[in-house]
Structure formats: C-alpha cells, structure tokens
Design an enzyme around this catalytic site. Structure first.
Site, short mmCIF file in Angstrom:
data_model
loop_
_atom_site.label_atom_id
_atom_site.label_comp_id
_atom_site.label_asym_id
_atom_site.label_seq_id
_atom_site.Cartn_x
_atom_site.Cartn_y
_atom_site.Cartn_z
N CYS A 49 -101.14 9.04 -16.77
CA CYS A 49 -99.93 9.79 -17.14
C CYS A 49 -99.42 10.62 -15.96
O CYS A 49 -98.22 10.85 -15.84
CB CYS A 49 -100.21 10.68 -18.33
SG CYS A 49 -101.63 11.76 -18.10
N GLU B 73 -99.95 16.09 -25.13
CA GLU B 73 -99.94 15.73 -23.70
C GLU B 73 -99.38 14.32 -23.64
O GLU B 73 -100.03 13.38 -24.09
CB GLU B 73 -101.35 15.83 -23.12
CG GLU B 73 -101.36 15.89 -21.61
CD GLU B 73 -101.53 14.52 -20.99
OE1 GLU B 73 -100.50 13.95 -20.56
OE2 GLU B 73 -102.65 14.02 -20.96
N GLU C 259 -91.20 5.55 -18.39
CA GLU C 259 -92.60 5.45 -17.98
C GLU C 259 -93.08 4.00 -18.17
O GLU C 259 -93.12 3.49 -19.29
CB GLU C 259 -93.47 6.38 -18.84
CG GLU C 259 -94.92 6.36 -18.40
CD GLU C 259 -95.82 7.28 -19.22
OE1 GLU C 259 -95.77 7.21 -20.46
OE2 GLU C 259 -96.58 8.05 -18.61
N LYS D 85 -109.99 10.36 -33.68
CA LYS D 85 -109.53 8.97 -33.89
C LYS D 85 -109.24 8.39 -32.51
O LYS D 85 -108.21 8.64 -31.90
CB LYS D 85 -108.26 8.97 -34.75
CG LYS D 85 -108.06 7.73 -35.60
CD LYS D 85 -107.56 6.48 -34.95
CE LYS D 85 -106.29 6.45 -34.18
NZ LYS D 85 -106.31 5.30 -33.21
O1 TXE Z 1 -99.46 4.86 -27.16
P1 TXE Z 1 -99.58 5.65 -28.52
P2 TXE Z 1 -99.58 3.29 -26.84
C1 TXE Z 1 -97.66 5.93 -22.97
C2 TXE Z 1 -97.51 4.83 -21.94
C3 TXE Z 1 -97.74 3.60 -22.75
C4 TXE Z 1 -97.07 3.98 -24.06
C5 TXE Z 1 -97.51 3.21 -25.27
O2 TXE Z 1 -96.21 4.85 -21.44
O3 TXE Z 1 -97.13 2.47 -22.20
O4 TXE Z 1 -97.42 5.34 -24.22
O5 TXE Z 1 -98.92 3.22 -25.41
C6 TXE Z 1 -102.43 6.75 -31.93
N1 TXE Z 1 -100.07 8.67 -36.05
N2 TXE Z 1 -99.00 6.49 -22.97
O6 TXE Z 1 -98.78 2.50 -27.82
O7 TXE Z 1 -98.98 4.90 -29.65
C7 TXE Z 1 -103.01 5.47 -31.38
O8 TXE Z 1 -103.81 4.84 -32.35
C8 TXE Z 1 -101.16 9.11 -35.42
C9 TXE Z 1 -99.18 7.67 -22.14
O9 TXE Z 1 -101.01 2.94 -26.77
O10 TXE Z 1 -99.05 6.99 -28.27
C10 TXE Z 1 -103.77 5.98 -30.19
O11 TXE Z 1 -105.01 6.52 -30.61
N3 TXE Z 1 -101.67 8.50 -34.35
C11 TXE Z 1 -100.47 8.32 -22.41
C12 TXE Z 1 -102.87 7.11 -29.66
O12 TXE Z 1 -102.03 7.45 -30.75
C13 TXE Z 1 -101.04 7.42 -33.87
C14 TXE Z 1 -101.62 7.52 -22.77
C15 TXE Z 1 -102.00 6.76 -28.45
O13 TXE Z 1 -101.17 5.70 -28.78
C16 TXE Z 1 -99.86 6.92 -34.49
C17 TXE Z 1 -101.29 6.36 -23.58
C18 TXE Z 1 -99.39 7.60 -35.64
N4 TXE Z 1 -98.31 7.20 -36.29
C19 TXE Z 1 -100.00 5.89 -23.62
N5 TXE Z 1 -99.45 5.85 -33.79
C20 TXE Z 1 -100.79 9.54 -21.62
N6 TXE Z 1 -100.06 10.63 -21.84
O14 TXE Z 1 -101.73 9.57 -20.86
C21 TXE Z 1 -100.31 5.65 -32.77
N7 TXE Z 1 -101.28 6.59 -32.82
#
Ligand code: TXE
Length: 487
Positions: free
Chosen positions: A288, A255, A386, A180
């Site tokens: 990250c 991660e 972050e 996904k």
């Molecule tokens: O992340 P999400 P977001 C951090 C970074 C950023 C913050 C928010 O600080 O500002 O997270 O970003 C899926 N069940 N990182 O909102 O929500 C979503 O569809 C299952 C750090 O974009 O964590 C997407 O595919 N899946 C990071 C994925 O999770 C769910 C990289 C990431 O989204 C879900 C990105 C649920 N309930 C953001 N809700 C890194 N570690 O590199 C969301 N998703």
C-alpha cells in the site's frame, strides 16, 4: 479434511473459536500463487460462526480486561517468543500462501510479527501511563480502559504482519479479538492461533473466523457485539464496512490504498533516487505504501531514467522461494487480471510503456513483468488509480510548486518519498505534502512508536504507539475534587 500439510507443516483449516477448532459444512479452496498448486480446503464461515466467535470473545473479555497490562503482557511476551521460535515455519507457510519472497519473510516480516506483539505488550506496561494533571485543584486522571471485542479484517499482501499489527495492540489494550483473515491467505492466522494456545492465552481471547469478505467479513462488521473495527484493505470495501458499522456506531480504523509519489529533485543523489525507485517493485508491487508515481525534475530526468533502467534490469523474477528472486507472482488470478487490465487499458489509451507491460511468458502463471509507464497523460487511470502490482509511472516537473501540485493531486495520501540533496529544501517540500508518512532519502523505515495511517481516501485514523491504544481502548478522564473527603 480439517488439516492441510504445507511444506511439512500441519495447519488446521477450521475456525478457531473459544479455544476450539470448529468446522463449517462449506469450505473454499486455497491455492498457491507460486504455481497454482492446491493447498487445502478451508472452512467457510458466515453469520453463525461469527456469532459464535463474538460470543466467545465477549465471554472471555471481563477476565482478560481485569488481568491488567502486566499479566496480559507476560502472556503476550511468551507469544512473541513462540513466533520467534517458529519464524522458519511461518515464513515457509506464508510464502506458499501469498507468494511473497521467502527471504523477506525470514529476515524482516516474521521477526516484525514477533515485534508487533512484544512492542505493544511492553508499551502497555511501561509507556501507557495514567496521566494526571490539575485544574483549579482538581486532578484529571486519564486512563485507557479495555473496550470490548475488536473485529480485525486484514488483507493478503502481508497477512500475518498486518494482522498482528492489530492483534498486538488490541490484546495489549485488554480487548479480545475476532480476526477475519483474507480468503486468499488463510494459513498463517490459523497456525498463529495454535501459538496463542501454547502461550497460554485464555480461550476466547483470540478467535479466527475464516471466510469471504461478503460473508464472514460482512457479518462481523455488522455485529452489535463488537466494540471496534480495524480494517486494512481497499477503499470500496472500507465504504461497505463504514455503512455496516454505522448502525451500531462502531468506531472504525481504516488503512487503505495509496498512489504515493516518489519525488526526485534536481539536487538529489540520483543513484540513491534510482535505488529507492526500484525498491517500489518490492513484494511484486503489492504494497500500500509504494511510491508508484515517480515525479522527477525535468533537468535530471534522462540521467535518472538511465540509472533506474540499469537497476531495474538486474531484478530477477521467479519463484519466491529462490533466494535469487526479487519479484514473485501476483497473489491470485483475479488480482493478476486486474493488474493486467490496468496495463492493457493504458496501452489502448496510447500510453508509453517503456519497460515490461506484459505477463512474464517464460514463467507463466501469475508472474507480471516489472513495468514502467513514461509520461502518462495527466489524470489518466494508470496515474490516478491504485494498481497494486509491479507498475510504476514516471512524470516530470519543472518547479517545486508543480511537483507539489502533482504529488498531492490524487484522492490518496498514504505516503510519499522525497529525494533531495538539501535539508532546507526537503523541509519546505515535506511541509506541504499531504501524506500520513513521508520518507526523505529513504524508504520503509518503520518505527512502531510512530503514527501510521493515511490522509484523504487512504485511511481514517492512525495506529502505532499511543495512537493504537487511543483507538482500541476506551479513553477515560476521571476528575477528582480536592473537597468532600472524610478519610
Ligand atoms: O481488497 P478488499 P481486495 C487494494 C488494492 C487491491 C484492491 C482489491 O488496490 O488491488 O484493494 O483487493 C475483506 N465486509 N488493497 O479485493 O476487498 C476481505 O475478505 C467485511 C490495498 O483483496 O478490501 C479481506 O479480508 N470485510 C490494501 C479484506 O477485506 C470484507 C491491501 C481486504 O479485501 C468485505 C489489500 C465486506 N463486505 C488490497 N469485503 C492495503 N491497504 O494494503 C471484503 N472484505
């Protein structure tokens, strides 16, 4: 409606399930962060589509698992070759979709996508030996058996690179996959699905469900038919996923985010330190691993700051397709507002913003200027949370003990960068740093054989080399007696 054409490349915007394209009645709109232009309507999956995909992956599992590493590997190597042949298309597509630099996609990121697949295919064939050792004449035979269906949830900051970092080992281990992708960057996964068909990967082995996290993502992670969840994203979402996984006791690999320190000691090469510090703005700060907290010894702080400012002043912000550009846009309006919110609150709190601190008004849209916050109040939001944008903090220390206390003083532990002129000194520092990856006098040197992951709230588990197979496979020990044999 089912296809979009982006920079002359045709992409199917439906799900890819059981080797077929399946549309949802509902769609969501995908736009480019470069200029807000419309890219396409994407199928919006939910419980029904996830159910279909998990069923397809379960049906494909026995034959894929039985194929063994060599036959699977041959198909995966073909897939890696197809990625290599499509680097330009993938780079163009990804840049339009997530706004990262085209030159980085061409030179580094897309070649690494191919590498993610090739490396793990070869590792499964050559390195993952069925270990044997003896206990009182009995042999312990350790093997890595395919575990079932791996659910992979990936973010938008390096979409296909982070997806294949999971897809590569999962498929090589003999699992089948439901991916996904993030809803802000759906295109590269869809294009990649076509490459899996061309490579001859059997139907149902690799599936993509597009959609929102709270719909498709939630349905996938709660599904009783999956055997593993690997997720890269935010801490709050990881907590939601952990709850969803709990009912089925599905093993998770997480991660997550970071607020990594970049330590500059008084014996450091300050030109190198400044160069490494400016690199933390890469990908417009949406990395990250970024060392977003620069901690510098007080005695060299002024000289370092000048060198840093000189280099940062040379950064060019603009269209990520332009080869001269160093910093592109933020991914999405929601994320841009989040980044700006952090900086606006820091200003209201009276923090000293010595560089940037505002949107780039010449460019408009989602472009936020590279920003530096000097001496933020200890414990304040800007230095503990972050931001995930081009926002760095700079603080000073006067002793190694204080440097370590500050470096380890957040809830994260993903990475750290140490700049020191003495190997013995660097060894003492790295020993006491809490982080999954530490770079000494360098940044972003990554080897797929090495473990990768975060300590504290930055993650659960490690992937890379054997660690990936320990996660995606069912590790089995068969103890064989020397007695009782009739032939
Ligand atoms: O992340 P999400 P977001 C951090 C970074 C950023 C913050 C928010 O600080 O500002 O997270 O970003 C899926 N069940 N990182 O909102 O929500 C979503 O569809 C299952 C750090 O974009 O964590 C997407 O595919 N899946 C990071 C994925 O999770 C769910 C990289 C990431 O989204 C879900 C990105 C649920 N309930 C953001 N809700 C890194 N570690 O590199 C969301 N998703």
């Amino acid at each position: 409606m089912n296809f979009v054409e982006v920079v002359g490349i045709q992409v199917d915007t439906r799900h890819f399930i059981g080797g077929e394209r399946i549309a949802s009645t509902e769609t969501f709109t995908n736009t480019s962060p470069i200029d807000g232009s419309f890219l396409g309507e994407i199928s919006r999956g939910g419980t029904a589509e996830v159910d279909l995909a998990v069923t397809a992956a379960r049906n494909a599992f026995p034959a894929w698992a039985a194929m063994g590493p060599a036959k699977r590997g041959a198909l995966l190597l073909k897939l890696a070759e197809l990625v290599e042949a499509n680097i330009e298309n993938l780079a163009q597509l990804e840049t339009m979709d997530n706004g990262s630099l085209l030159r980085s996609h061409r030179r580094g990121v897309m070649p690494r996508v191919a590498m993610n697949i090739r490396f793990f295919a070869e590792w499964a064939i050559n390195e993952l030996k069925h270990e044997v050792f003896e206990t009182r004449g009995h042999s312990n035979n350790i093997s890595w058996d395919p575990s079932g269906v791996a659910a992979l949830i990936t973010p938008w900051n390096a979409p296909l690179m982070l997806a294949t970092w999971k897809v590569g080992p999962a498929l090589a281990a003999g699992d089948t996959v439901v991916l996904k992708p993030a809803e802000w960057t759906p295109l590269s996964a869809s294009f990649f699905a076509d490459l899996t068909v061309k490579a001859g990967i059997p139907a149902g082995v690799f599936n993509v469900v597009q959609g929102f996290g709270r719909e498709a993502g939630a349905a996938l992670t709660a599904h009783p038919g999956i055997s593993r969840i690997s997720f890269t994203g935010s801490v709050p979402t990881a907590k939601v996923i952990a709850h969803a996984a709990a009912d089925n006791l599905t093993p998770c690999s997480f991660e997550l985010g970071g607020k990594s320190p970049l330590l500059v000691f008084d014996n450091a090469d300050l030109d190198l330190a400044a160069e490494l510090a400016v690199e933390q703005y890469d990908n417009a700060g949406q990395v990250c691993l970024s060392g977003t907290r620069i901690l510098v010894h007080e005695s060299v702080a002024d000289v370092f700051a000048e060198k840093f400012r000189d280099r940062a002043a040379k950064l060019t912000q603009g269209d990520p397709r332009d080869p001269e550009t160093d910093i592109g846009p933020q991914i999405h309006q929601t994320h841009f507002d989040r980044v700006k919110g952090f900086v606006d609150r820091a200003k209201t709190d009276g923090q000293s913003i010595v560089m940037g601190g505002e949107p780039n008004s010449e460019l408009g849209g989602l472009y936020f200027k590279p920003t530096l916050v000097k001496n933020p109040a200890p414990g304040s939001e800007i230095v503990t949370a972050e931001v995930f944008g081009p926002v760095l903090c700079m603080q000073t220390f006067t002793s190694d003990e204080q440097a370590l206390e500050m470096a380890n003083g957040t809830e994260f532990g993903l990475a750290a960068v140490v700049v020191s002129g003495s190997r013995a000194h660097a060894d003492r520092i790295t020993k006491d740093l809490v982080a999954g990856t530490i770079w000494v006098n360098c940044f972003f040197v990554r080897d797929l054989r090495a473990p990768f992951g975060g300590s504290k709230k930055s993650g659960v588990g490690r992937e890379g080399g054997n660690w990936s197979f320990d996660f995606y496979a069912d590790v089995k020990n068969t103890v064989i007696s020397p007695n009782g044999w009739k032939e």
